[in-house]
Design a protein around this motif. Structure first.
Motif, PDB file in Angstrom:
ATOM      1  N   MET A 118       0.993  -1.151  -0.042  1.00  9.38           N
ATOM      2  CA  MET A 118      -0.074  -0.064  -0.014  1.00  9.38           C
ATOM      3  C   MET A 118       1.015   1.398   0.083  1.00  9.38           C
ATOM      4  O   MET A 118       1.873   1.334   0.686  1.00  9.38           O
ATOM      5  N   PRO A 119       0.447   2.368  -0.818  1.00  9.75           N
ATOM      6  CA  PRO A 119       1.191   3.543  -0.843  1.00  9.75           C
ATOM      7  C   PRO A 119       1.045   4.362   0.587  1.00  9.75           C
ATOM      8  O   PRO A 119      -0.234   4.079   1.221  1.00  9.75           O
ATOM      9  N   LEU A 120       2.246   5.341   0.762  1.00  9.94           N
ATOM     10  CA  LEU A 120       1.844   6.151   1.883  1.00  9.94           C
ATOM     11  C   LEU A 120       1.412   7.249   1.497  1.00  9.94           C
ATOM     12  O   LEU A 120       1.965   7.753   0.385  1.00  9.94           O
ATOM     13  N   ASN A 121       0.721   8.109   2.086  1.00 11.41           N
ATOM     14  CA  ASN A 121       0.431   9.497   1.988  1.00 11.41           C
ATOM     15  C   ASN A 121       1.248  10.452   3.124  1.00 11.41           C
ATOM     16  O   ASN A 121       2.044   9.785   3.766  1.00 11.41           O
ATOM     17  N   GLU A 122       1.212  11.464   3.086  1.00 10.49           N
ATOM     18  CA  GLU A 122       1.870  12.389   3.983  1.00 10.49           C
ATOM     19  C   GLU A 122       1.687  11.975   5.460  1.00 10.49           C
ATOM     20  O   GLU A 122       2.486  11.811   6.279  1.00 10.49           O
ATOM     21  N   GLU A 123       0.332  11.978   5.727  1.00  8.95           N
ATOM     22  CA  GLU A 123       0.105  11.497   7.104  1.00  8.95           C
ATOM     23  C   GLU A 123       0.472   9.928   7.413  1.00  8.95           C
ATOM     24  O   GLU A 123       1.008   9.888   8.578  1.00  8.95           O
ATOM     25  N   GLY A 124       0.425   9.121   6.653  1.00  8.62           N
ATOM     26  CA  GLY A 124       0.975   7.768   6.645  1.00  8.62           C
ATOM     27  C   GLY A 124       2.509   7.685   7.073  1.00  8.62           C
ATOM     28  O   GLY A 124       3.100   7.159   7.842  1.00  8.62           O
TER      29      GLY A 124
END
Length: 384
Positions: free
Chosen positions: A64-70
């Motif tokens: 799964m890709p990370l966004n900034e929050e992740g």
């Protein structure tokens, strides 16, 4: 959010461990999830086991890709956990897989966890001009062709391609699938480019590679990935034509299973009726469940009664979850759940002691061989 993801994601938090696990696996390799889906998976991990049959969540979040929050959440966890914590390796890998832009934004924060030289190479990519990027990619391909497969170099090459795509430097005419380059990494990266720019004109050539008996697993994996990324009805039609060809049906059926569309579901239903190969039929049945196909339920129930290839998977689990997520209450649901629990209980009793560090050996075996760490997963899906 994609409608299929919207339908499946809430089951990440299911109280039923089998539904939870299958729901997360169902989205693997679909290229439909985003950073918010990862955060839902992290909530499932934080909640802990819902029963003794629960599977670890983190390994299933690696795709799964990370966004900034992740990214911020993962970095915070890395800073707070002991280096001996079993989760640390997974968090480090999640950071290493992050998009170039995120890695650059969090460069100072991830320095303790990522090789410094590698981080420097990644950080300079957005500053390189088109010619420099292609030269850098050529260097990676030369290294791989000369020295053989290396995961770090291979992934770095993909980052270069991603940067070229982001800058709009890859034109459709540059993506030419040439079968005479079958053993070269140039072809592998060209296939990857086709997927990244969703180049529909090369769909027939990509699909034709499934028929080449000399094609290596790495190439076929990238062909499958590219076709799933393109994901059109044309992909489904072309793949269906060769879906049962030779031993490559492990890849072709995988494509149809990962493209979540009514067209892919119907193609799998037709192939289920066409084949007499028990292994292929078992795989198709599982992929139909991964499509949440209600239409396939009677066919799969009949296959279970007649007998399927139990060496491949537990089809009762696939059908059980498909029924639960479709809200179909068949009389045999409790029976199937009891059987799944027995299988899991036996597996837990037989399971070797797992190590928390990747095993370093001189001969690790092939990418598709069982991982030497004893996890039971393929090497490419585990310590590689």
């Amino acid at each position: 959010m994609n409608r299929f993801v919207e339908r499946v994601e809430p089951y990440f938090l299911s109280e039923d461990p089998f539904v939870q696990r299958y729901a997360i696996e169902m989205l693997e390799g679909s290229y439909l999830v985003d950073g918010d889906t990862f955060l839902t998976g992290l909530k499932a991990h934080d909640r802990g086991q819902v029963s003794v049959y629960s599977s670890p969540i983190l390994p299933y979040l690696m795709y799964m890709p990370l966004n900034e929050e992740g990214m911020e959440e993962v970095v915070n966890r890395l800073n707070s956990l002991s280096k001996k914590d079993a989760d640390v390796l997974f968090y480090i890998q999640l950071v290493a897989n992050a998009d170039t832009e995120l890695l650059i934004s969090y460069r100072n924060e991830v320095k303790p966890f990522i090789d410094e030289e590698q981080l420097k190479k990644i950080a300079k990519l957005p500053t390189l001009k088109e010619e420099e990027l292609f030269m850098e990619l050529a260097g990676v391909m030369h290294y791989l062709d000369t020295n053989g497969y290396d995961q770090v170099y291979f992934d770095y090459g993909k980052r270069i391609v991603h940067e070229l795509v982001k800058q709009g430097k890859i034109e459709s005419w540059e993506v030419q699938i040439k079968e005479d380059e079958l053993g070269d990494f140039n072809l592998v990266y060209t296939v990857y480019m086709a997927g990244e720019i969703r180049e529909e004109s090369v769909i027939p050539q990509l699909v034709n590679l499934f028929k080449d008996e000399e094609a290596e697993d790495l190439l076929l994996e990238e062909v499958a990935n590219a076709l799933v990324k393109i994901g059109t009805d044309q992909v489904v039609r072309e793949v269906e034509k060769v879906a049962l060809y030779g031993n490559t049906y492990f890849y072709t059926l995988d494509v149809l299973g990962r493209i979540k569309s009514p067209e892919a579901e119907q193609a799998l239903l037709r192939l289920f009726d066409q084949t007499d190969d028990l292994t292929a039929k078992t795989l198709i049945a599982d992929y139909l469940c991964q499509q949440l196909s209600a239409e396939a339920i009677p066919k799969i129930e009949a296959l279970i009664e007649e007998g399927y290839d139990e060496n491949m998977l537990c089809l009762e689990e696939s059908l059980y979850v498909n029924c639960v997520m479709n809200g179909i209450d068949l009389p045999k649901l409790p029976q199937w759940k009891s059987l799944i629990e027995e299988v899991e209980k036996h597996s837990l009793e037989e399971q070797p002691l797992l190590v928390t560090q990747p095993v370093q050996t001189e001969d690790k075996g092939g990418r598709n061989d069982p991982c030497p760490c004893g996890s039971g997963k393929k090497y490419k899906k585990c310590c590689l």
